[in-house]
Design an enzyme around this catalytic site. Sequence first.
Site, PDB file in Angstrom:
ATOM      1  N   HIS A 159      -8.252   1.068  -4.130  1.00  0.00           N
ATOM      2  CA  HIS A 159      -9.065   0.772  -3.017  1.00  0.00           C
ATOM      3  C   HIS A 159      -9.977   2.065  -2.633  1.00  0.00           C
ATOM      4  CE1 HIS A 159      -9.514  -0.150   1.568  1.00  0.00           C
ATOM      5  NE2 HIS A 159     -10.698  -0.002   1.295  1.00  0.00           N
ATOM      6  N   MET A 215     -12.081   4.300  -0.633  1.00  0.00           N
ATOM      7  CA  MET A 215     -12.711   4.685   0.723  1.00  0.00           C
ATOM      8  C   MET A 215     -13.388   6.215   0.393  1.00  0.00           C
ATOM      9  SD  MET A 215      -9.508   3.348   3.049  1.00  0.00           S
ATOM     10  CE  MET A 215      -8.298   3.528   1.655  1.00  0.00           C
ATOM     11  N   SER A 223       0.598  -1.119   0.078  1.00  0.00           N
ATOM     12  CA  SER A 223      -0.068  -0.024   0.156  1.00  0.00           C
ATOM     13  C   SER A 223       0.914   1.087   0.121  1.00  0.00           C
ATOM     14  CB  SER A 223      -0.799   0.114   1.215  1.00  0.00           C
ATOM     15  OG  SER A 223      -1.383   1.330   1.378  1.00  0.00           O
ATOM     16  N   ASP A 226      -6.749  -6.432   4.400  1.00  0.00           N
ATOM     17  CA  ASP A 226      -5.902  -4.976   4.548  1.00  0.00           C
ATOM     18  C   ASP A 226      -5.837  -4.426   5.872  1.00  0.00           C
ATOM     19  OD1 ASP A 226      -5.082  -2.625   4.092  1.00  0.00           O
ATOM     20  OD2 ASP A 226      -6.794  -1.822   2.444  1.00  0.00           O
ATOM     21  N   ASP A 243      -4.542   3.505  -2.333  1.00  0.00           N
ATOM     22  CA  ASP A 243      -5.715   4.010  -1.228  1.00  0.00           C
ATOM     23  C   ASP A 243      -6.264   5.364  -1.392  1.00  0.00           C
ATOM     24  OD1 ASP A 243      -6.014   1.799   0.587  1.00  0.00           O
ATOM     25  OD2 ASP A 243      -4.049   2.099   1.228  1.00  0.00           O
ATOM     26  N   GLY A 264      -2.741  -3.606   9.073  1.00  0.00           N
ATOM     27  CA  GLY A 264      -2.190  -4.121  10.046  1.00  0.00           C
ATOM     28  C   GLY A 264      -1.586  -5.575   9.919  1.00  0.00           C
ATOM     29  N   GLY A 268      -8.701   4.275   7.117  1.00  0.00           N
ATOM     30  CA  GLY A 268      -8.591   5.726   7.164  1.00  0.00           C
ATOM     31  C   GLY A 268      -6.917   6.048   7.238  1.00  0.00           C
ATOM     32  N   PHE A 269      -6.337   5.300   7.845  1.00  0.00           N
ATOM     33  CA  PHE A 269      -4.712   5.375   8.222  1.00  0.00           C
ATOM     34  C   PHE A 269      -3.836   4.023   8.184  1.00  0.00           C
ATOM     35  CE2 PHE A 269      -7.534   8.522  10.770  1.00  0.00           C
ATOM     36  CZ  PHE A 269      -6.856   9.615  10.298  1.00  0.00           C
ATOM     37  N   GLY A 329       1.228  -1.801   4.199  1.00  0.00           N
ATOM     38  CA  GLY A 329       1.716  -0.415   4.019  1.00  0.00           C
ATOM     39  C   GLY A 329       2.884  -0.431   4.978  1.00  0.00           C
ATOM     40  N   SER A 330       2.582  -0.033   6.381  1.00  0.00           N
ATOM     41  CA  SER A 330       3.660   0.232   6.790  1.00  0.00           C
ATOM     42  C   SER A 330       4.938  -0.775   7.048  1.00  0.00           C
ATOM     43  CB  SER A 330       3.101   0.785   8.304  1.00  0.00           C
ATOM     44  OG  SER A 330       2.552  -0.404   8.929  1.00  0.00           O
ATOM     45  N   MET A 336      -8.973   8.353  -0.539  1.00  0.00           N
ATOM     46  CA  MET A 336      -9.689   8.626   0.810  1.00  0.00           C
ATOM     47  C   MET A 336     -10.065  10.039   0.617  1.00  0.00           C
ATOM     48  SD  MET A 336      -7.087   7.361   3.718  1.00  0.00           S
ATOM     49  CE  MET A 336      -6.667   5.623   4.042  1.00  0.00           C
ATOM     50  N   MET A 383     -11.459  -5.677   5.600  1.00  0.00           N
ATOM     51  CA  MET A 383     -10.786  -4.575   6.373  1.00  0.00           C
ATOM     52  C   MET A 383     -10.358  -5.284   7.702  1.00  0.00           C
ATOM     53  SD  MET A 383      -9.923  -1.942   4.505  1.00  0.00           S
ATOM     54  CE  MET A 383      -8.947  -1.361   5.661  1.00  0.00           C
ATOM     55  N   HIS A 421      -1.279  -1.451  -3.985  1.00  0.00           N
ATOM     56  CA  HIS A 421      -2.447  -1.110  -3.444  1.00  0.00           C
ATOM     57  C   HIS A 421      -2.465   0.503  -3.214  1.00  0.00           C
ATOM     58  CE1 HIS A 421      -6.125  -2.082  -0.915  1.00  0.00           C
ATOM     59  NE2 HIS A 421      -5.603  -1.061  -0.234  1.00  0.00           N
TER      60      HIS A 421
END
Length: 217
Positions: free
Chosen positions: A65, A67, A7, A174, A34, A176, A141-142, A196-197, A36, A136, A32
């Site tokens: 994606h 959102m 992501s 998606d 995102d 964590g 959102g984050f 992502g992170s 928003m 999800m 991916h």
Amino acid sequence: MNHFAPSILSADFAHLKEDIDATVRGGTDYLHVDVMDGVFVPSISFGMPVLKCIRKATDLFLDVHLMITKPERYVEEFVKSGADLVTVHLETLENPKEVLEQIRAQGVKVGLAINPETPAEEIKPYLPYIDMALVMTVHPGFGGQSYIPECTEKISQIAGWIKEMDLSVDLEVDGGVKLDNVEMVLENGANVIVAGSAVFAGDIEKNTREFMDILKK
Ligand code: DX5
Ligand code: ZN
């Protein structure tokens, strides 16, 4: 077949192409993206102009994606901007079947997402009309939030229905996902993994390769 979708929300936008290229060297096949709107989710990310630049910068499969509220307003624009798959949130749709058909008519793959608080049963009737279901596992959102363990049950439930109905629907997870829980997510039936992170902090190529090694097992 498993796919990995880094992501880019957690990438450094000042050198996005370099970051994307590092995921390619690490062996990824999806990206991916995102989007928003600050209404459906509390944050604002980016939209069509950024997607267009990403499309020019890479051949990766672009998993977009959305959102955003009333996503049907923008499906054509996101496809024109380079999406290969457009995922909309069930919570945003007044007439889900119509929007899923609208995406299909654009010649791209169709994804449908549900938030952590949306019961798995709500996506079940739409499985025959989509190419990918997205569960999800954080509140959208984050990036950088912790995986919500209660969502695991939904992954295995939906994976079970896809099998029972004999559908070729991908199941994406998606939120964590890290190197220490990705195997558990795969074991529960997911085959498209977003991270992502866990990818963009530190050595992007190495992080991607470590995920790919697990996904290829
Ligand atoms: C959250 C986004 C995710 C997010 C994942 O709203 O949909 O794709 O970027 O980031 P991590 O892997 O850090 O949870
Ligand atoms: Zn996402």
